[in-house]
Design a protein around this motif. Structure first.
Motif, PDB file in Angstrom:
ATOM      1  N   GLY A  40       0.826  -1.205   0.000  1.00 54.01           N
ATOM      2  CA  GLY A  40       0.000   0.000   0.000  1.00 54.01           C
ATOM      3  C   GLY A  40       0.857   1.250   0.000  1.00 54.01           C
ATOM      4  O   GLY A  40       1.745   1.403  -0.834  1.00 54.01           O
ATOM      5  N   GLY A  41       0.608   2.131   0.983  1.00 50.12           N
ATOM      6  CA  GLY A  41       1.320   3.408   1.046  1.00 50.12           C
ATOM      7  C   GLY A  41       2.807   3.241   1.299  1.00 50.12           C
ATOM      8  O   GLY A  41       3.644   3.781   0.580  1.00 50.12           O
ATOM      9  N   LEU A  42       3.139   2.464   2.327  1.00 57.22           N
ATOM     10  CA  LEU A  42       4.555   2.198   2.609  1.00 57.22           C
ATOM     11  C   LEU A  42       5.130   1.259   1.556  1.00 57.22           C
ATOM     12  O   LEU A  42       6.174   1.519   0.952  1.00 57.22           O
ATOM     13  CB  LEU A  42       4.709   1.561   3.993  1.00 57.22           C
ATOM     14  N   ARG A  50      -2.026   8.642  -1.884  1.00 57.38           N
ATOM     15  CA  ARG A  50      -0.697   8.391  -1.321  1.00 57.38           C
ATOM     16  C   ARG A  50      -0.009   7.132  -1.817  1.00 57.38           C
ATOM     17  O   ARG A  50       1.203   6.993  -1.662  1.00 57.38           O
ATOM     18  CB  ARG A  50      -0.795   8.291   0.209  1.00 57.38           C
ATOM     19  N   GLN A  51      -0.732   6.188  -2.372  1.00 56.37           N
ATOM     20  CA  GLN A  51      -0.116   4.902  -2.715  1.00 56.37           C
ATOM     21  C   GLN A  51       0.409   4.950  -4.148  1.00 56.37           C
ATOM     22  O   GLN A  51      -0.357   5.023  -5.097  1.00 56.37           O
ATOM     23  CB  GLN A  51      -1.112   3.760  -2.503  1.00 56.37           C
ATOM     24  N   ALA A  95       5.070  -3.564   6.095  1.00 54.94           N
ATOM     25  CA  ALA A  95       4.358  -2.440   5.478  1.00 54.94           C
ATOM     26  C   ALA A  95       2.854  -2.666   5.620  1.00 54.94           C
ATOM     27  O   ALA A  95       2.075  -2.338   4.728  1.00 54.94           O
ATOM     28  CB  ALA A  95       4.763  -2.306   4.010  1.00 54.94           C
ATOM     29  N   LEU A  96       2.472  -3.250   6.750  1.00 56.79           N
ATOM     30  CA  LEU A  96       1.074  -3.570   7.031  1.00 56.79           C
ATOM     31  C   LEU A  96       0.336  -2.338   7.577  1.00 56.79           C
ATOM     32  O   LEU A  96       0.947  -1.302   7.868  1.00 56.79           O
ATOM     33  CB  LEU A  96       1.017  -4.719   8.046  1.00 56.79           C
ATOM     34  N   ASN A 122      -4.085   9.422   6.398  1.00 53.83           N
ATOM     35  CA  ASN A 122      -2.779   9.068   5.845  1.00 53.83           C
ATOM     36  C   ASN A 122      -2.528   9.969   4.634  1.00 53.83           C
ATOM     37  O   ASN A 122      -2.926   9.620   3.532  1.00 53.83           O
ATOM     38  CB  ASN A 122      -2.776   7.604   5.370  1.00 53.83           C
ATOM     39  N   PRO A 154       3.756   8.563   4.283  1.00 57.92           N
ATOM     40  CA  PRO A 154       4.223   7.198   3.986  1.00 57.92           C
ATOM     41  C   PRO A 154       5.488   7.181   3.134  1.00 57.92           C
ATOM     42  O   PRO A 154       6.350   6.302   3.330  1.00 57.92           O
ATOM     43  CB  PRO A 154       3.037   6.540   3.261  1.00 57.92           C
ATOM     44  N   GLY A 197      -0.258   3.344  13.417  1.00 59.11           N
ATOM     45  CA  GLY A 197      -0.374   2.016  12.802  1.00 59.11           C
ATOM     46  C   GLY A 197      -0.624   1.989  11.316  1.00 59.11           C
ATOM     47  O   GLY A 197      -0.749   0.934  10.720  1.00 59.11           O
ATOM     48  N   GLY A 198      -0.702   3.156  10.663  1.00 59.35           N
ATOM     49  CA  GLY A 198      -1.052   3.186   9.238  1.00 59.35           C
ATOM     50  C   GLY A 198       0.073   2.716   8.344  1.00 59.35           C
ATOM     51  O   GLY A 198       1.238   2.729   8.717  1.00 59.35           O
ATOM     52  N   GLY A 199      -0.326   2.248   7.166  1.00 56.64           N
ATOM     53  CA  GLY A 199       0.691   1.705   6.274  1.00 56.64           C
ATOM     54  C   GLY A 199       0.595   2.121   4.850  1.00 56.64           C
ATOM     55  O   GLY A 199      -0.053   2.850   4.303  1.00 56.64           O
TER      56      GLY A 199
END
Lengths: 243, 78
Positions: A45-47, A78-79, A133-134, A196, A201, B76-78
């Motif tokens: 995802g984002g990370l 963001r992703q 990256a959860l 987010n 991220p 906790g965001g990813g």
């Protein structure tokens, strides 16, 4: 060019054109180590999207990309891998297609399934580094327990609003239970309030990807036994001691 | 005794008078981190990382004059 060709050039002390800007930092030996390395990225995802992009360009030879989710409109802010074209597509599959466009030296294995207790050992065994990256605290804690059990270092990051955190969990060091209370009942953190945004991220993922490079090459010092906490709203960058 | 409390991210809402989340809190000698957290009005359940003078510490950590207490929520965001 395939990875074997790049490795053959590097073995002769020659630098493949595409890695020339890496060598001053990690050296020929470092580049060889990266090309021979196996990394599992849990979450695309984002990370994960940014980490995968950076590690592909840096020349990490094998990436297993694990994500059972598909891209939706709320990911677009963001992703990196979320585009209007990839809406509805599985994140791991999109990631592997992106890596193939960026660097054909990199072998990928897309796993279009959610990481869980049943597939953990099979997906993580044999990896040199695991990337967290959860976006679920429950599964982050599971991932950390499994990584420590399998004695594989884990690069962790998490974000919310202007805030993020990055650290490396070593097999024998303090784990994510030092960062998350598993008793709180909630599976999410303050991102449910703060959201987010686009840059957070990317910032956390860049440092996390650098942790992976340091772990694989042995260069420098990882953020282990510590947690880098940042809050760009107030320009706070602190290293928290977890031991 | 006086404790310096630093509140991070969403916990700063408990320090409206100090925009950057830094408070000076007076508590009796022998107070624990949990006592200071209660006095500031933070729900202890929201505190996931607790630092005393830069070292990760438990809620029942006994504090001393001048200690710096840092309180972090879960990110906790990813």
């Amino acid at each position: 060019m395939a990875r074997e060709d790049s490795l053959a050039l590097l073995a002769r002390g020659e630098i493949p054109e595409r890695y020339k800007r890496n060598i001053g930092t990690i050296g020929i030996d470092g580049q060889k180590r990266l090309l021979k390395a196996r990394v599992a990225i849990v979450g695309a995802g984002g990370l994960g999207g940014t980490i995968i992009e950076l590690l592909a360009r840096q020349g990490v030879g094998f990436m297993r990309i694990i994500d059972g989710d598909s891209f939706t409109l709320v990911n677009l802010n963001r992703q990196l891998l979320a585009t209007e074209r990839t809406m509805g597509m599985n994140k791991a599959a999109v990631a592997t297609a992106r890596v193939a466009e960026v660097n054909s030296d990199v072998e990928t294995h897309a796993v279009p399934a959610m990481f869980n207790e049943d597939n953990a050992v099979e997906l993580l065994s044999g990896m040199d580094v695991i990337v967290d990256a959860l976006d679920s605290i429950k599964y982050r804690l599971l991932l950390c327990r499994m990584a420590q059990k399998l004695k594989i270092p884990l690069a962790h990051a998490a974000i919310a609003g202007f805030t993020g955190q990055v650290g490396t969990i070593l097999p024998t060091g303090p784990g994510l239970e030092k960062i998350y209370k598993s008793t709180s009942g909630s599976d999410k953190g303050i991102e449910t309030v703060l959201g987010n945004p686009a840059a957070t991220p990317a910032l956390a993922a860049a440092i996390q990807a650098q942790e992976v490079v340091k772990l694989l090459t042995g260069i420098g010092e990882t953020i282990s036994h510590k947690l880098l906490y940042f809050d760009t709203e107030l320009n706070i960058y602190e290293l928290l001691n977890l031991v | 005794m006086r404790i310096e409390v630093r509140l991070y991210a969403t916990l700063r809402q408990h320090a409206l008078s100090a925009a950057e989340g830094v408070l000076a809190v007076d508590v009796p000698e022998g107070s624990k981190a949990a006592d200071v957290i209660a006095k500031v009005g933070v729900n202890a359940d929201e505190v996931h990382i607790l630092m005393v003078n830069g070292v990760s510490s438990p809620l029942n950590q006994v504090l001393a004059e001048g200690d710096r207490l840092g309180l972090f929520p879960a990110v906790g965001g990813g």
